[in-house]
Design a protein around this motif. Structure first.
Motif: not given
Length: 322
Positions: A93-106, A128-142
Motif C-alpha cells: 500500500r506504499s505510495s513510494i514509486r521512485a527513490p525521491k519518494d523516500f523523503e518524508k516516509k518511514r 537519486y538526490g535523496v536527503d537521508l535526513r528527510a527520511v524517518d528511519w527505523y531499525q529492527a530485526g528483519l
C-alpha cells in the motif's frame, strides 16, 4: 618448522572451496575451517572474537577500524559482492514509486551498519538526490524482533533512527507501519521498488565502476602481529582458490554448478567488467572501496573517513616484481 594452526569462519562459497578442502594451501598455515552463515559469524566475531580469521560484514569492519585501537586487520579478500538496487522493498500500500519518494516516509533497516543498507543509502543520496535526513528511519530485526546494532554509531546531525525491539520489519511493512525496507535479505511481504533491477545495476556499474563489496576477510590483530607474514600467504591462497573457481564457471563442457547457461552469463560479465571480473586486492577495487569509505563516514557508521592505508594489511598492498 611446524605450521601455525589458525581457525577460520567463512561462508560455503565455491571460490573458497579449494582452500577449505586443502587443494590450495597457504604456506606455513593449517586452517581449521568453520562454514557458517554470515549473520552468525558477524555476531560471534564482533561480540566474542571466537576465531583467528573471519569473513566479516564490510560495514562492521569499517566501523571497528574507525575506532581507537582496532583489534582487527583486514586483507583485501572479498568473498561476497552483490549489487543492491534489488535490496529496496516497498509495502503493497506504499505510495513510494521512485527513490525521491523516500523523503518524508518511514523506512526500516535491520541494522544501520548493515553493508547492503550503506550502499543503498549511498545510492539514494548520490545517484537519486535523496536527503537521508528527510527520511524517518527505523531499525529492527528483519524477521524476528530484538535485533540490535553490533557497533557504535555516530549519526549525522538531523538524522532520525528509531530502534524497535518488539516488532520485525516484515510485520511493520505488512501492516503499513513502514513504507519501505532496505535489506540484504527479502522481507516476508512487499515488493521490490526496482522490478528491472539488473538493467539499473548494469548501468550503475558502467557509470561508476562500483561493484559493491559486502564482506571482507579480517584477522585478529594479535594473531597478525605475532606473524605478519600470514597476511600475504593467506591473500595468495584465497586468490588462487578464487582463480580456480572462476576457471570452473567459465567452462562450457561441464556443469560445475546446477545453473544452465552459466558460462554464457560469465562471458557477458567478462565483456563488461574485464577478464578479472571478481578481483581481490586494493587497486582493482579502488573505486568501490573509496565510495564505501565515503558512504560509511557520511552515514555515521565510520567515525572518520578511512584512508586505504588505514584499512588493509600493508603486506597485501604491494607485490614484488622480477
Amino acid at each position: 618448522m611446524m605450521n601455525i594452526q589458525l581457525s577460520l569462519a567463512i561462508g560455503a562459497y565455491d571460490h573458497v572451496r579449494d582452500l577449505l578442502d586443502g587443494n590450495v594451501r597457504a604456506p606455513g598455515i593449517d586452517l581449521i575451517p568453520f562454514e557458517l552463515p554470515i549473520e552468525e559469524v558477524t555476531f560471534r566475531f564482533t561480540r566474542f572474537a571466537e576465531w583467528d580469521i573471519a569473513e566479516l560484514s564490510f560495514g562492521k569492519t569499517v566501523a571497528l577500524l574507525s575506532q581507537d585501537n582496532p583489534q582487527i586487520v583486514p586483507i583485501p579478500v572479498f568473498p561476497s559482492r552483490v549489487f543492491r538496487h534489488s535490496a529496496i522493498y516497498v509495502g503493497e500500500r506504499s505510495s513510494i514509486r521512485a527513490p525521491k519518494d523516500f523523503e518524508k516516509k518511514r523506512v526500516g533497516v535491520p541494522e544501520w551498519a548493515q553493508t547492503a543498507g550503506i550502499y543503498v543509502r549511498g545510492l539514494l543520496q548520490h545517484e537519486y538526490g535523496v536527503d537521508l535526513r528527510a527520511v524517518d528511519w527505523y531499525q529492527a530485526g528483519l524477521r524476528q524482533p530484538g535485533r540490535t546494532e553490533k557497533v557504535a554509531l555516530k549519526l549525522p546531525q538531523g538524522l532520525r533512527l528509531t530502534p524497535v525491539n518488539d516488532k520485525s520489519l516484515s510485520e511493520m511493512l505488512r501492516s503499513g507501519e513502514l513504507d519501505a525496507v532496505i535489506s540484504a535479505r527479502a522481507p516476508a511481504s512487499g515488493r521490490r521498488l526496482f522490478e528491472d533491477y539488473q538493467t539499473l545495476e548494469l548501468a550503475y556499474f558502467k557509470k561508476t565502476r562500483i561493484f559493491p563489496i559486502m564482506h571482507v576477510l579480517v584477522l585478529k590483530r594479535d594473531v597478525y602481529e605475532a606473524n605478519r607474514w600470514i597476511a600475504m600467504n593467506l591473500f595468495k591462497a584465497f586468490d588462487e582458490a578464487r582463480r580456480r573457481s572462476v576457471e570452473r564457471v567459465k567452462e562450457f563442457g561441464v556443469s560445475h554448478l546446477p545453473v544452465p547457461w552459466l558460462p554464457n552469463h560469465v562471458q557477458h560479465w567478462r565483456e563488461l567488467a574485464g577478464e578479472e571480473f571478481w578481483p581481490y586486492g586494493v587497486e582493482p577495487n579502488r573505486a568501490t572501496l573509496e565510495a564505501f569509505f565515503q558512504y560509511a563516514h557520511e552515514q555515521g557508521v565510520a567515525g572518520k573517513r578511512l584512508r586505504m592505508e588505514d584499512v588493509f594489511a600493508p603486506e597485501t598492498r604491494e607485490h614484488f616484481k622480477i
